[in-house]
Each structure stands twice: as C-alpha cells, then as structure tokens.
Design a protein around this motif. Structure first.
Motif, mmCIF file in Angstrom:
data_model
loop_
_atom_site.group_PDB
_atom_site.id
_atom_site.type_symbol
_atom_site.label_atom_id
_atom_site.label_comp_id
_atom_site.label_asym_id
_atom_site.label_seq_id
_atom_site.Cartn_x
_atom_site.Cartn_y
_atom_site.Cartn_z
ATOM 1 N N SER A 79 0.468 -1.717 0.070
ATOM 2 C CA SER A 79 -0.014 -0.221 -0.095
ATOM 3 C C SER A 79 1.277 1.431 -0.016
ATOM 4 O O SER A 79 0.304 2.272 -1.008
ATOM 5 C CB SER A 79 -1.301 -0.424 0.969
ATOM 6 N N ALA A 80 2.073 1.295 0.497
ATOM 7 C CA ALA A 80 2.953 2.130 0.602
ATOM 8 C C ALA A 80 3.161 2.323 -0.768
ATOM 9 O O ALA A 80 3.550 3.837 -1.078
ATOM 10 C CB ALA A 80 4.106 2.377 1.499
ATOM 11 N N LEU A 81 3.770 1.449 -1.352
ATOM 12 C CA LEU A 81 4.300 1.566 -2.937
ATOM 13 C C LEU A 81 2.771 2.585 -3.850
ATOM 14 O O LEU A 81 3.758 3.166 -4.790
ATOM 15 C CB LEU A 81 4.991 -0.364 -3.097
ATOM 16 N N TYR A 82 2.245 1.921 -3.246
ATOM 17 C CA TYR A 82 1.657 2.293 -4.725
ATOM 18 C C TYR A 82 0.417 3.959 -4.061
ATOM 19 O O TYR A 82 0.391 4.500 -5.391
ATOM 20 C CB TYR A 82 -0.158 1.082 -4.718
ATOM 21 N N LEU A 131 10.453 8.105 -6.515
ATOM 22 C CA LEU A 131 10.609 7.340 -5.421
ATOM 23 C C LEU A 131 11.180 6.712 -3.934
ATOM 24 O O LEU A 131 10.084 6.639 -2.953
ATOM 25 C CB LEU A 131 10.352 5.478 -5.701
ATOM 26 N N SER A 132 12.171 6.825 -3.602
ATOM 27 C CA SER A 132 12.793 6.200 -2.623
ATOM 28 C C SER A 132 12.779 7.550 -2.034
ATOM 29 O O SER A 132 12.535 7.314 -0.859
ATOM 30 C CB SER A 132 14.571 6.266 -3.581
ATOM 31 N N GLU A 133 12.866 8.777 -2.524
ATOM 32 C CA GLU A 133 12.877 10.032 -2.098
ATOM 33 C C GLU A 133 11.649 10.331 -0.961
ATOM 34 O O GLU A 133 11.413 10.382 0.288
ATOM 35 C CB GLU A 133 13.205 11.099 -2.675
ATOM 36 N N ILE A 134 10.291 9.588 -1.637
ATOM 37 C CA ILE A 134 8.741 9.881 -1.333
ATOM 38 C C ILE A 134 8.983 8.112 -0.154
ATOM 39 O O ILE A 134 8.514 8.973 1.109
ATOM 40 C CB ILE A 134 7.814 9.162 -2.363
ATOM 41 N N LEU A 135 9.858 6.863 -0.154
ATOM 42 C CA LEU A 135 9.958 6.395 0.286
ATOM 43 C C LEU A 135 10.481 6.649 1.676
ATOM 44 O O LEU A 135 10.263 5.222 2.812
ATOM 45 C CB LEU A 135 9.644 4.602 -0.355
ATOM 46 N N LYS A 136 11.888 6.940 1.427
ATOM 47 C CA LYS A 136 12.562 7.885 2.917
ATOM 48 C C LYS A 136 11.151 7.880 3.743
ATOM 49 O O LYS A 136 12.318 7.476 5.282
ATOM 50 C CB LYS A 136 13.135 7.978 1.991
#
Length: 139
Positions: A79-82, A131-136
């Motif tokens: 869900s975090a990825l989407y 994506l990497s910045e958002i998921l950090k």
C-alpha cells in the motif's frame, strides 16, 4: 468381497470411509499402493527431489507459508508503494508501473507510447529516484 478404507488410498479425504469392493479391485489398489511406496522410497534413497507443485513437501520447503506478521507487513509495504506511485507525475508513474509491476521491457513501453527509448529510461530513472525520496519518509 474385501473391505477397504478409502483414506488409505485417498489421503485427502477428511472422513473415514469403509467400502466393500471386489477382490480384483482390492488387489489392484494394493499393488498400486506398494508400487507408489516403492517409488517414493527409491527417490529418498537416491536423494532425488522433484519441484513439482503437486501435493508434497517441496512447495513448503521452497516457499514456506508467510507468518501473519509477514502478511501484514507485505500489505503495508504494497500500500505504501502504491501511495508513493500516486504521488509521482503521471508519465513516470505509468512507466515505472509498466516496467517493474507489469514486467514490460523499456523498449516495449517506448513503442507503445511512440517515444524514444532513452526518454522511457530517463523517466523510469527519475521515477525511481522520486520513489526512493517519497518512501524514505515512510519508514
């Protein structure tokens, strides 16, 4: 007539079923069972292992069942990825999704969108960086 327990020949049955069959059928079932047991024993003795998906121990050894915690963590990660994909610009999100989730080649994406392959590569690279910045911030 011979009385047999069907569970002996069909282990997937959940209840005990006793059946009366002719002697010929009982002999065939018994012979088949012995041949199957002999085959399994020979495979064990020679350390043979099939990776078939048929019922057996192989799928459990290769892919052990997930624990409830792993299932919940997997769902949270998905869900975090989407959610992170939704925050990307539409073109980057579409291309990253097509390449990594759907498994399409970059050249296929470029052909489908009628753009240069380098544009797709750059877009996917920028999308992954975003994506990497958002998921950090997620973890």
């Amino acid at each position: 007539m011979t009385t047999i327990k069907l569970n002996r020949y069909y282990p997937h049955l959940t209840e005990n079923i006793i059946l009366e069959v002719s002697d010929e059928i009982a002999v065939v079932l018994s012979t088949g069972g012995r041949q199957c047991d002999s085959y399994k024993r020979r495979k064990r003795e020679h350390n043979e292992c099939s990776l078939d998906v048929d019922p057996g121990f192989e799928p459990d050894v290769m892919f052990p069942p997930l624990t409830p915690e792993e299932i919940i963590l997997d769902e949270e990660n998905r869900s975090a990825l989407y959610a992170a994909l939704d925050q990307l610009p539409p073109i980057q999100a579409r291309r990253v999704y097509a390449h990594y989730i759907l498994g399409k080649k970059k050249s296929e994406i470029a052909r489908a969108e009628n753009v240069e392959g380098s544009a797709v590569c750059d877009s996917i690279r920028r999308g992954l960086k975003n994506l990497s910045e958002i998921l950090k911030n997620f973890h």
